[in-house]
Design an enzyme around this catalytic site. Structure first.
Site, PDB file in Angstrom:
ATOM      1  N   CYS A   2      34.604  35.359  44.339  1.00 43.63           N
ATOM      2  CA  CYS A   2      33.726  34.344  44.925  1.00 43.63           C
ATOM      3  C   CYS A   2      32.451  34.180  44.105  1.00 43.63           C
ATOM      4  O   CYS A   2      31.464  33.629  44.594  1.00 43.63           O
ATOM      5  CB  CYS A   2      33.395  34.697  46.376  1.00 43.63           C
ATOM      6  SG  CYS A   2      32.556  36.276  46.571  1.00 43.63           S
ATOM      7  N   ASP A  52      37.250  49.454  53.022  1.00 49.45           N
ATOM      8  CA  ASP A  52      35.952  48.808  52.822  1.00 49.45           C
ATOM      9  C   ASP A  52      34.870  49.882  52.895  1.00 49.45           C
ATOM     10  O   ASP A  52      35.028  50.882  53.600  1.00 49.45           O
ATOM     11  CB  ASP A  52      35.696  47.736  53.880  1.00 49.45           C
ATOM     12  CG  ASP A  52      34.606  46.745  53.466  1.00 49.45           C
ATOM     13  OD1 ASP A  52      34.964  45.633  53.022  1.00 49.45           O
ATOM     14  OD2 ASP A  52      33.415  47.086  53.577  1.00 49.45           O
TER      15      ASP A  52
END
Length: 405
Positions: free
Chosen positions: A346, A257
């Site tokens: 998403c 990340d």
């Protein structure tokens, strides 16, 4: 009736409201009868004056009204919110028995448009996204305290959409005391949630069931099929998928990340569950990381891609498509023969059909053949109203990936 102002809808409009859609757009209104101010409760009627719904209005927004009730005599007061919140709680307890942390209120899908509430054990985190809900804050607070009896409530009104509604962004304790980090349990794992500064409200409950879906993919690798999987988890955030993978038997997990804060929390989550020896954490740009691993010839048994929303508007879809395609293509190239790609989006504007097309285009360019294992949406604590496409934002898919020549 207390609410006398009426919004008359056009005769030739699409009958979306009658089909359960909770929004009324400015372009659908033929005329207004009575005074209209921001946050005011109004009657929504058809062109003949037949009652359709009660809603709160915002004449400064393109969504001029959002539906609260389909009963003409219902009063929008503290008792209204107590009923609605209790109904939402009972819905979660029916489908997630024994679960203590979940999305407690999901806006329009719980018939409380503009209100998001996440429950982290004994604490609540609240987002109020619309002017109408902001005006109803005293009733909301009374309803939450009555139904959930939390130790504390934290406001995460730090979202740009509030400014479009004429509201300021804000954060802070609304009630009681709230620690910055709250430990929750998900699928028998311990997860530390940063409710003050974590993304959105701190954690993504919408992937709860999807994280559990990793279990059958984590074992049965190696020459004799007895070893755990080698897993690459991209956009790992606070380690939800990575920790589940290791818990379910993965031999080795690499979690990547770009956020140092997210990775630090992910490391603490791994330690909480005694899994730190099997998860390697990397702070890196995922696009660059995938390119580097492809050059190295590195391969994995399972690749997980759960990026943030690349398309936050309709105009951004074309660029987002390219971004999604690139990470999926590179993810497929990093898989061993018969490995599994776990991929999600998403972005609401990335429709399910477009998402599937993107994955297929990526497979074609990577010379891969796909066998779909599952294609689902958000978890049970993120209900949807039929016909309201805006609520169908999450796409989650698992594919078996094989070479094409």
């Amino acid at each position: 009736m207390k609410y006398n102002t009426k919004l008359f809808l056009q005769r030739k409009r699409r009958k979306r409201l009658e089909q359960g859609h909770p929004w009324v757009f400015q372009s659908e209104v033929e005329r207004i009868e009575g005074e209209l101010s921001q946050g005011q409760i109004v009657q929504i009627v058809n062109h003949q004056g037949v009652f359709l719904a009660l809603g709160y209005a915002n004449p400064k927004s393109q969504i001029i009204a959002r539906v609260l009730s389909y009963h003409p005599d219902e009063m929008v007061d503290a008792s209204f919110f107590i009923r609605r919140i209790q109904q939402a709680k009972e819905y979660r307890h029916r489908f997630l028995p024994g679960v203590k942390s979940y999305r407690a209120i999901y806006g329009e899908a719980d018939f409380l448009p503009g209100l998001i509430v996440d429950k982290y054990e004994d604490y609540l985190v609240v987002q109020i996204l619309s002017y109408g809900m902001e005006r109803l804050k005293p009733y909301i607070l009374e309803g939450l305290l009555t139904v959930f009896k939390p130790k504390g409530i934290y406001l995460r009104n730090d979202v740009p959409v509030r400014e479009l509604e004429g509201l300021q962004q804000e954060t802070g304790i609304w009630y009681g005391e709230v620690p910055r980090h709250v430990e929750i349990t998900e699928n028998n794992l311990h997860i530390l949630v940063d409710v003050y500064e974590g993304q959105k409200t701190g954690y993504f409950f919408d992937q709860r069931e999807n994280r559990a879906a990793l279990k059958p993919l984590m074992r049965g690798w190696g020459e004799k099929g007895t070893e755990g999987a080698e897993v690459l988890d991209c956009f790992s955030h606070t380690g939800g998928f990575a920790i589940h993978a290791a818990h379910y038997g993965a031999k080795e997990v690499t979690a990547v990340d770009i956020s140092e804060l997210a990775i630090e929390t992910a490391k603490r989550n791994a330690e909480l569950n005694g899994l730190e020896d099997r998860i390697q954490f990397e702070v890196a740009n995922v696009f660059d990381f995938l390119r580097e691993k492809e050059k190295e010839g590195r391969q994995y048994d399972v690749v997980i891609l759960d990026p943030p929303a690349f398309a936050k508007s309709r105009s951004a879809v074309k660029g987002a498509y390219r971004g999604y395609k690139e990470i999926n293509l590179r993810g497929m190239k990093l898989l061993r023969e018969g490995g599994f790609l776990i991929t999600a989006s998403c972005s609401y504007h990335m429709t399910p059909d477009l998402f599937v097309q993107m994955v297929q285009d990526a497979a074609s360019d990577a010379h891969k053949i796909l066998r779909p294992v599952t294609f689902v949406g958000a978890g049970k604590d993120h209900p949807e109203i039929a016909g309201v496409d805006e609520g169908h934002y999450l796409k989650f898919a698992i594919y078996e990936v094989r070479s094409r020549g």
